[in-house]
Structure formats: structure tokens, C-alpha cells
Write an enzyme that holds these catalytic residues in place. Structure first.
Site, PDB file in Angstrom:
ATOM      1  N   GLU A  48      44.559  38.285  37.800  1.00  0.00           N
ATOM      2  CA  GLU A  48      43.212  37.907  37.432  1.00  0.00           C
ATOM      3  C   GLU A  48      42.990  38.190  35.920  1.00  0.00           C
ATOM      4  OE1 GLU A  48      43.316  40.412  41.523  1.00  0.00           O
ATOM      5  OE2 GLU A  48      44.481  40.174  39.707  1.00  0.00           O
ATOM      6  N   CYS A  76      41.840  44.396  42.316  1.00  0.00           N
ATOM      7  CA  CYS A  76      41.832  45.985  42.435  1.00  0.00           C
ATOM      8  C   CYS A  76      40.598  46.395  41.529  1.00  0.00           C
ATOM      9  CB  CYS A  76      43.110  46.495  41.832  1.00  0.00           C
ATOM     10  SG  CYS A  76      43.236  46.221  39.921  1.00  0.00           S
ATOM     11  N   CYS A  79      40.557  44.760  37.910  1.00  0.00           N
ATOM     12  CA  CYS A  79      40.113  43.707  37.971  1.00  0.00           C
ATOM     13  C   CYS A  79      38.680  43.428  38.176  1.00  0.00           C
ATOM     14  CB  CYS A  79      41.028  42.805  38.876  1.00  0.00           C
ATOM     15  SG  CYS A  79      42.979  42.800  38.270  1.00  0.00           S
TER      16      CYS A  79
END
Length: 144
Positions: A48, A76, A79
Site C-alpha cells: 500500500e 495494517c 498502512c
């Protein structure tokens, strides 16, 4: 999502966790990436983040409103923060990540005090995305 899956396969071929991401504005691909923290010696080099960096450079702007990120696995915490700061409009997730994913699995996207809200969809080509992660980690466990 199919392009993100191809990128996830590139990550796996390089020995990285198989996550791929593409960022689009309308019909235009403006950023793409796959996991490469080991290759780049950079703990922030998640798919990402790489896609956001690519799009920001192409757009000459770190804000990316009106864009949609397609990512094979739920983002996560790191990100998610980058998605908020870059003002991504929508995230389309292939498969949930119950341990580290935070947008749905741990509900960070529901926090009302955030200064930006992201639309989230999940389950696009879910089994294909999940299978890549399973296969990667099964192979690592069996290798040890």
C-alpha cells in the site's frame, strides 16, 4: 484486483509476503506496489505504501482524493494511517487479515474522531487473495 494479485505474485516470487496494491482514479492506474520490506531493507515498504508513493509522485501531490486502492489483504495500522493522511476515498480489500488487519478486523475505520473517513469494501476475489497468503506461509512453515 486482478492487477493487485499479479503484483502479490511478484512479491512472493521475490520471497516477500504476497501482498499487492493498485491505486486508481476513475479508470486510470496512478500507483502500484507490492510488499518489499526485505528487498529494500525498509520496514515501511508495504504494498500500500509503495502504491501511495508511486501515485503521489505521478500526481505531484501527497493528497490523493477521489482515488480507490485495491489491495489483496486488509491493511495494517501503518498502512491505514498513510491511507488516512493521503485522503484515499475508498479501499477495496481482497481478504481480511484477522491478526494484523485493522480496517475491518480491528475496526480502526470506525473511529469517529478521525479527520477522514474511508469507504471500505471487502471480499473481492477473496479466495484467490487468501490462498496466496496461505500458500506462502504454509511453504515457510514446511521449509522449517
Amino acid at each position: 484486483m486482478r492487477k493487485a494479485i499479479v503484483l502479490a505474485d511478484e512479491a512472493a516470487a521475490a520471497g516477500e509476503v504476497p501482498v499487492g496494491a493498485v491505486l486508481v482514479r476513475g479508470q486510470d492506474l496512478i500507483g502500484q506496489g507490492y510488499n518489499q520490506p526485505r528487498l529494500s531493507h525498509d520496514p515501511s515498504a508495504h504494498a500500500e505504501i509503495i502504491a501511495l508513493r508511486d501515485a503521489a509522485l505521478q500526481s505531484s501531490n501527497y493528497r490523493l482524493p477521489g482515488t480507490t486502492l485495491y489491495v489483496t489483504i486488509e491493511p495494517c495500522t501503518m498502512c491505514f494511517g498513510a491511507l488516512i493522511h493521503s485522503r484515499i476515498q475508498r479501499v477495496v480489500i481482497g481478504a481480511l487479515e484477522p491478526k494484523a488487519g485493522v480496517m475491518i478486523s480491528h475496526s480502526l475505520g470506525d473511529l469517529t474522531w478521525l479527520n477522514h473517513r474511508i469507504e471500505v469494501s471487502c471480499g473481492v476475489l477473496e479466495e484467490e487473495c487468501r490462498q496466496r497468503m496461505r500458500g506462502f506461509f504454509d511453504a515457510r512453515r514446511n521449509k522449517n
